[in-house]
Design a protein around this motif. Sequence first.
Motif, PDB file in Angstrom:
ATOM      1  N   GLU A 131       0.836  -1.208   0.000  1.00 42.75           N
ATOM      2  CA  GLU A 131       0.000   0.000   0.000  1.00 42.75           C
ATOM      3  C   GLU A 131       0.868   1.254   0.000  1.00 42.75           C
ATOM      4  OE1 GLU A 131      -2.830   2.291   3.232  1.00 42.75           O
ATOM      5  OE2 GLU A 131      -2.914   0.102   3.174  1.00 42.75           O
ATOM      6  N   VAL A 132       1.894   1.273   0.852  1.00 37.31           N
ATOM      7  CA  VAL A 132       2.797   2.422   0.900  1.00 37.31           C
ATOM      8  C   VAL A 132       3.539   2.567  -0.425  1.00 37.31           C
ATOM      9  CG1 VAL A 132       4.883   3.344   1.989  1.00 37.31           C
ATOM     10  CG2 VAL A 132       3.059   2.393   3.408  1.00 37.31           C
ATOM     11  N   ALA A 133       3.971   1.439  -1.000  1.00 39.16           N
ATOM     12  CA  ALA A 133       4.669   1.477  -2.284  1.00 39.16           C
ATOM     13  C   ALA A 133       3.788   2.105  -3.361  1.00 39.16           C
ATOM     14  CB  ALA A 133       5.099   0.070  -2.688  1.00 39.16           C
ATOM     15  N   VAL A 134       2.508   1.761  -3.366  1.00 36.09           N
ATOM     16  CA  VAL A 134       1.581   2.329  -4.344  1.00 36.09           C
ATOM     17  C   VAL A 134       1.419   3.835  -4.105  1.00 36.09           C
ATOM     18  CG1 VAL A 134      -0.822   2.350  -5.132  1.00 36.09           C
ATOM     19  CG2 VAL A 134       0.350   0.170  -4.752  1.00 36.09           C
ATOM     20  N   ARG A 135       1.287   4.238  -2.843  1.00 36.73           N
ATOM     21  CA  ARG A 135       1.169   5.664  -2.521  1.00 36.73           C
ATOM     22  C   ARG A 135       2.365   6.447  -3.047  1.00 36.73           C
ATOM     23  NH1 ARG A 135      -0.433   6.276   3.841  1.00 36.73           N
ATOM     24  NH2 ARG A 135      -2.303   4.965   3.878  1.00 36.73           N
ATOM     25  N   LEU A 136       3.558   5.903  -2.802  1.00 37.70           N
ATOM     26  CA  LEU A 136       4.770   6.596  -3.230  1.00 37.70           C
ATOM     27  C   LEU A 136       4.916   6.558  -4.744  1.00 37.70           C
ATOM     28  CD1 LEU A 136       7.270   5.403  -0.469  1.00 37.70           C
ATOM     29  CD2 LEU A 136       5.914   7.505  -0.552  1.00 37.70           C
ATOM     30  N   ALA A 180       7.211  13.086 -10.390  1.00 34.59           N
ATOM     31  CA  ALA A 180       7.912  14.104 -11.182  1.00 34.59           C
ATOM     32  C   ALA A 180       9.419  13.932 -11.077  1.00 34.59           C
ATOM     33  CB  ALA A 180       7.507  15.498 -10.708  1.00 34.59           C
ATOM     34  N   LEU A 181       9.892  13.557  -9.894  1.00 32.93           N
ATOM     35  CA  LEU A 181      11.324  13.343  -9.722  1.00 32.93           C
ATOM     36  C   LEU A 181      11.782  12.093 -10.457  1.00 32.93           C
ATOM     37  CD1 LEU A 181      13.963  14.210  -8.388  1.00 32.93           C
ATOM     38  CD2 LEU A 181      13.334  12.824  -6.412  1.00 32.93           C
ATOM     39  N   LEU A 182      11.028  11.012 -10.316  1.00 32.99           N
ATOM     40  CA  LEU A 182      11.392   9.759 -10.974  1.00 32.99           C
ATOM     41  C   LEU A 182      11.380   9.894 -12.491  1.00 32.99           C
ATOM     42  CD1 LEU A 182       9.479   7.170  -8.762  1.00 32.99           C
ATOM     43  CD2 LEU A 182      11.943   7.384  -8.970  1.00 32.99           C
ATOM     44  N   TYR A 242      18.806  11.616  -4.639  1.00 29.72           N
ATOM     45  CA  TYR A 242      17.730  11.486  -3.678  1.00 29.72           C
ATOM     46  C   TYR A 242      17.117  10.098  -3.602  1.00 29.72           C
ATOM     47  CZ  TYR A 242      17.876  16.511  -3.074  1.00 29.72           C
ATOM     48  OH  TYR A 242      18.286  17.781  -2.780  1.00 29.72           O
ATOM     49  N   VAL A 243      17.307   9.263  -4.621  1.00 26.86           N
ATOM     50  CA  VAL A 243      16.636   7.972  -4.634  1.00 26.86           C
ATOM     51  C   VAL A 243      17.611   6.805  -4.596  1.00 26.86           C
ATOM     52  CG1 VAL A 243      14.996   6.509  -5.885  1.00 26.86           C
ATOM     53  CG2 VAL A 243      14.719   8.988  -5.920  1.00 26.86           C
ATOM     54  N   VAL A 244      18.790   6.972  -5.173  1.00 28.65           N
ATOM     55  CA  VAL A 244      19.675   5.826  -5.348  1.00 28.65           C
ATOM     56  C   VAL A 244      20.905   5.874  -4.446  1.00 28.65           C
ATOM     57  CG1 VAL A 244      21.066   4.544  -7.014  1.00 28.65           C
ATOM     58  CG2 VAL A 244      18.899   5.559  -7.732  1.00 28.65           C
ATOM     59  N   THR A 294      11.117  -1.813  -7.178  1.00 29.02           N
ATOM     60  CA  THR A 294       9.862  -2.110  -7.865  1.00 29.02           C
ATOM     61  C   THR A 294       9.125  -0.825  -8.234  1.00 29.02           C
ATOM     62  OG1 THR A 294       9.680  -4.180  -6.623  1.00 29.02           O
ATOM     63  CG2 THR A 294       7.695  -3.403  -7.707  1.00 29.02           C
ATOM     64  N   VAL A 295       9.136   0.137  -7.332  1.00 27.14           N
ATOM     65  CA  VAL A 295       8.502   1.429  -7.608  1.00 27.14           C
ATOM     66  C   VAL A 295       9.236   2.154  -8.733  1.00 27.14           C
ATOM     67  CG1 VAL A 295       8.119   3.738  -6.648  1.00 27.14           C
ATOM     68  CG2 VAL A 295       7.478   1.716  -5.321  1.00 27.14           C
ATOM     69  N   GLN A 296      10.561   2.191  -8.656  1.00 22.80           N
ATOM     70  CA  GLN A 296      11.348   2.910  -9.654  1.00 22.80           C
ATOM     71  C   GLN A 296      11.159   2.338 -11.062  1.00 22.80           C
ATOM     72  OE1 GLN A 296      14.976   3.322  -6.572  1.00 22.80           O
ATOM     73  NE2 GLN A 296      15.552   3.583  -8.688  1.00 22.80           N
ATOM     74  N   SER A 297      10.973   1.019 -11.144  1.00 22.33           N
ATOM     75  CA  SER A 297      10.909   0.362 -12.454  1.00 22.33           C
ATOM     76  C   SER A 297       9.483   0.137 -12.942  1.00 22.33           C
ATOM     77  CB  SER A 297      11.641  -0.985 -12.380  1.00 22.33           C
ATOM     78  OG  SER A 297      12.983  -0.819 -11.971  1.00 22.33           O
ATOM     79  N   HIS A 298       8.514   0.701 -12.248  1.00 23.07           N
ATOM     80  CA  HIS A 298       7.118   0.426 -12.565  1.00 23.07           C
ATOM     81  C   HIS A 298       6.778   0.726 -14.022  1.00 23.07           C
ATOM     82  CE1 HIS A 298       2.785   0.384 -12.477  1.00 23.07           C
ATOM     83  NE2 HIS A 298       2.749   1.661 -12.778  1.00 23.07           N
TER      84      HIS A 298
END
Length: 212
Positions: free
Chosen positions: A108-113, A121-123, A134-136, A182-186
Amino acid sequence: MSSSNVTPEVDGPGADAPGPRGTDRPRSTDDAILDAAAELIVHLGVRRTQLAEIARRAGVSRPTVYRRWPDVKAVIGALLTREILVATQEGDVLDVHDRETFVDRVVEVAVRLRDHPVLGALLHSDDSDLLLEYVVERLGTSQRGLLEALRTGIEQGQAHGSIRAGEPLELAAMVLLIAQSTVQSHRMVASLLPEAAWRRELARALNGYLAP
């Protein structure tokens, strides 16, 4: 965004801490600045977001912003920290005791983020340096907050007997890596993993990793 509800500028202890969001209390100056930055990032993009425009939209002077953050990158870092911590702390989302519920909450948190407009916008920015910073590359305040929430949930799952033995912080770090990648590569695999499949397979990966 109107700045009519911004509280008077205050410097000193506690002045830099963002106030509570989603309440009837007037926004703090920090929140007004971060809200302005969020709007600009979403509507103009990361590269076109300038500190002077952040100050103007927030209804404060540029020195007011500089007293808190030295540049736009620092403002973005503070904004990410605030938004990520809000996503994990609302309703103590990870304060659960059994593995399956814990994993469901992590998804759920992963989906929110993943779907958060500022993080998106950053990704999706063409500024790879910002993405890496900021992410890696660095373990920032926001990620440390996530790790602490994950560690607590893992400890509770271990006490419940549904999460395997192991150093909770190490398990939390791996859960963070799995979910974050997983979020980054969605977007890259969106055509292969529709929404329901994306959620299901992330949950399966996490359950498999954490199961006794």
